[in-house]
Design a protein around this motif. Structure first.
Motif, PDB file in Angstrom:
ATOM      1  N   GLY A  10       0.837  -1.183   0.000  1.00  0.00           N
ATOM      2  CA  GLY A  10       0.000   0.000   0.000  1.00  0.00           C
ATOM      3  C   GLY A  10       0.876   1.239   0.000  1.00  0.00           C
ATOM      4  N   VAL A  11       0.453   2.266  -0.720  1.00  0.00           N
ATOM      5  CA  VAL A  11       1.244   3.496  -0.786  1.00  0.00           C
ATOM      6  C   VAL A  11       0.399   4.736  -0.482  1.00  0.00           C
ATOM      7  CG1 VAL A  11       3.005   2.610  -2.356  1.00  0.00           C
ATOM      8  CG2 VAL A  11       0.897   3.598  -3.294  1.00  0.00           C
ATOM      9  N   GLY A  12      -0.878   4.550  -0.192  1.00  0.00           N
ATOM     10  CA  GLY A  12      -1.724   5.703   0.108  1.00  0.00           C
ATOM     11  C   GLY A  12      -3.175   5.283   0.255  1.00  0.00           C
ATOM     12  N   TRP A  13      -4.035   6.263   0.482  1.00  0.00           N
ATOM     13  CA  TRP A  13      -5.453   5.967   0.693  1.00  0.00           C
ATOM     14  C   TRP A  13      -6.323   7.121   0.200  1.00  0.00           C
ATOM     15  CZ3 TRP A  13      -8.568   9.061   3.892  1.00  0.00           C
ATOM     16  CH2 TRP A  13      -7.868  10.049   4.613  1.00  0.00           C
ATOM     17  N   TYR A  14      -7.548   6.803  -0.104  1.00  0.00           N
ATOM     18  CA  TYR A  14      -8.553   7.805  -0.463  1.00  0.00           C
ATOM     19  C   TYR A  14      -9.782   7.625   0.430  1.00  0.00           C
ATOM     20  CZ  TYR A  14      -6.143   8.752  -4.955  1.00  0.00           C
ATOM     21  OH  TYR A  14      -5.237   9.107  -5.925  1.00  0.00           O
ATOM     22  N   ASP A  15     -10.457   8.713   0.682  1.00  0.00           N
ATOM     23  CA  ASP A  15     -11.709   8.672   1.430  1.00  0.00           C
ATOM     24  C   ASP A  15     -12.786   8.049   0.548  1.00  0.00           C
ATOM     25  OD1 ASP A  15     -13.783   9.071   3.168  1.00  0.00           O
ATOM     26  OD2 ASP A  15     -13.586  11.247   3.273  1.00  0.00           O
ATOM     27  N   SER A  16     -13.564   7.153   1.110  1.00  0.00           N
ATOM     28  CA  SER A  16     -14.720   6.619   0.375  1.00  0.00           C
ATOM     29  C   SER A  16     -15.995   6.786   1.197  1.00  0.00           C
ATOM     30  CB  SER A  16     -14.504   5.143   0.010  1.00  0.00           C
ATOM     31  OG  SER A  16     -14.450   4.341   1.168  1.00  0.00           O
ATOM     32  N   GLY A  17     -15.939   7.706   2.160  1.00  0.00           N
ATOM     33  CA  GLY A  17     -17.135   8.059   2.906  1.00  0.00           C
ATOM     34  C   GLY A  17     -17.482   7.090   4.018  1.00  0.00           C
ATOM     35  N   ALA A  18     -18.578   7.389   4.683  1.00  0.00           N
ATOM     36  CA  ALA A  18     -19.092   6.522   5.743  1.00  0.00           C
ATOM     37  C   ALA A  18     -20.308   5.773   5.219  1.00  0.00           C
ATOM     38  CB  ALA A  18     -19.476   7.353   6.964  1.00  0.00           C
ATOM     39  N   ARG A  19     -20.434   4.537   5.612  1.00  0.00           N
ATOM     40  CA  ARG A  19     -21.578   3.730   5.207  1.00  0.00           C
ATOM     41  C   ARG A  19     -22.686   3.877   6.249  1.00  0.00           C
ATOM     42  NH1 ARG A  19     -19.734   0.160   1.086  1.00  0.00           N
ATOM     43  NH2 ARG A  19     -21.661  -1.061   1.209  1.00  0.00           N
ATOM     44  N   SER A  20     -23.869   4.224   5.778  1.00  0.00           N
ATOM     45  CA  SER A  20     -25.045   4.367   6.634  1.00  0.00           C
ATOM     46  C   SER A  20     -26.215   3.638   5.982  1.00  0.00           C
ATOM     47  CB  SER A  20     -25.387   5.850   6.828  1.00  0.00           C
ATOM     48  OG  SER A  20     -24.423   6.500   7.638  1.00  0.00           O
ATOM     49  N   ASP A  29     -26.120   6.628  10.592  1.00  0.00           N
ATOM     50  CA  ASP A  29     -25.535   5.949  11.760  1.00  0.00           C
ATOM     51  C   ASP A  29     -24.024   5.784  11.565  1.00  0.00           C
ATOM     52  OD1 ASP A  29     -25.786   3.743   9.784  1.00  0.00           O
ATOM     53  OD2 ASP A  29     -25.087   2.521  11.459  1.00  0.00           O
ATOM     54  N   GLU A  30     -23.560   5.895  10.322  1.00  0.00           N
ATOM     55  CA  GLU A  30     -22.125   5.894   9.983  1.00  0.00           C
ATOM     56  C   GLU A  30     -21.394   4.725  10.632  1.00  0.00           C
ATOM     57  OE1 GLU A  30     -21.315  10.605   9.233  1.00  0.00           O
ATOM     58  OE2 GLU A  30     -21.358   9.944  11.319  1.00  0.00           O
TER      59      GLU A  30
END
Length: 332
Positions: free
Chosen positions: A145-155, A235-236
């Motif tokens: 792994g070399v990084g990350w992106y936001d993919s939001g919260a699941r509700s 509810d995230e």
């Protein structure tokens, strides 16, 4: 640890990539073309991935170029990970939920109500003491792994009424990902989990096969689930990041300076994606309200967190995951 098997289509995909890359074989020896492939994604992610190529080409004066294979041209996320393992693909972006089957440590991100809010989530994901061991957990498999992106919260989003309390979930049929943790979470919350592909959710909601599903807000607009599910309840329960992966063989194709430029471009793309994600979420909520009539509400997370406590009790049986969990909850 599960030993992922290579998909039988990997060889044919490799030949396809080689054929596409062949026209570049006469480029001067100093030039390098890297392959970046991804499945379907939100616009913030697509823009961030495109930025990597632009930045690298500019900062290396065209010596390093990135060729894109977007929108699952080479297959789904599992196939892309397998192609990155063998160096057919140099860079890809996949959900950390999928990565759990390659390295169990990634399973920590599927734990329910792990993060207090987005701010704490960002702090955790930016903490090298937390993330470096996670990223390097697959190094022996041929990629890291070399990084990350936001993919939001699941509700939760529902077809017949909102989720205001945990009692509203009792007996409700909820679509979940094919994940042991996701299924257990729904059961502890009193729901009946039904694992199915994302492509089946719309018609299943429409026909009453399921009462609801769980995802970020993009599902209401891009997938048009807002047409058949008018209630979105925050509810995230999970924040499952996307992970940027790089083949171990990629470093050998580049000079140390070129490799440094590539890593810098990836880090810059992360900042760009996070800012774009926040802005896009605001627009998506408004679009869901105006175009589809979706109603949004928040819930008290406390009772939900208490209900899933058995998952954390069981986590103590997995020392590596429990240790990582302890690091995460101590970051405020």
């Amino acid at each position: 640890m599960e030993n992922p098997m290579f998909n039988k289509n990997i060889i044919s995909k490799a030949l396809l990539v080689s054929a596409v890359i062949l026209p570049f074989s006469n480029v001067a020896s100093a030039a390098v073309t890297l392959k970046l492939a991804y499945a379907e994604n939100s616009q913030p992610v697509k823009d961030a991935l495109q930025y990597i190529g632009k930045a690298v080409a500019e900062k290396t004066n065209g010596e390093v170029k990135i060729q894109y294979f977007p929108d699952a041209q080479l297959g789904g996320e599992r196939e892309l990970v397998e192609m990155t393992q063998v160096g057919v693909v140099d860079i890809t972006k996949v959900s950390s939920g999928l990565m759990e089957s390659f390295a169990p440590v990634y399973g920590v991100f599927s734990l329910p109500y792990l993060f207090t809010n987005q701010e704490q989530f960002y702090k955790v994901m930016s903490d090298k003491d937390v993330m470096d061991p996670v990223y390097n957990s697959t190094a022996s498999m041929g990629f890291t792994g070399v990084g990350w992106y936001d993919s939001g919260a699941r509700s939760f989003y529902m077809s017949k009424g909102p989720i205001n309390t945990i009692a509203d979930l009792k007996g409700k049929k909820i679509r979940v990902m094919q994940s042991e943790t996701s299924i257990k979470t729904m059961q502890l919350l009193g729901a009946s989990p039904i694992a199915m592909s994302q492509s089946e959710v719309y018609t299943s909601l429409q026909q009453g096969i399921i009462d609801g599903a769980e995802n970020n807000e993009f599902a209401m607009t891009i997938a048009r689930h807002g047409e058949v599910a008018k209630y979105y309840s925050y509810d995230e329960h999970t924040r499952i990041p996307d992970i940027i992966l790089m083949s171990n063989s990629t470093k050998n194709k580049l000079t140390p300076e070129q490799f440094k430029v590539l890593n810098e471009a990836i880090q810059e793309s992360m900042v760009m994606e996070q800012e774009a994600w926040k802005a896009e979420m605001d627009k998506t909520r408004e679009l869901a309200k105006i175009e589809f009539g979706v109603k949004f509400n928040t819930v008290d997370h406390g009772p939900f967190q208490k209900a899933v406590q058995p998952i954390y009790d069981d986590l103590k049986k997995k020392p590596e995951l429990y240790s990582l969990y302890q690091k995460i909850i101590n970051i405020k």
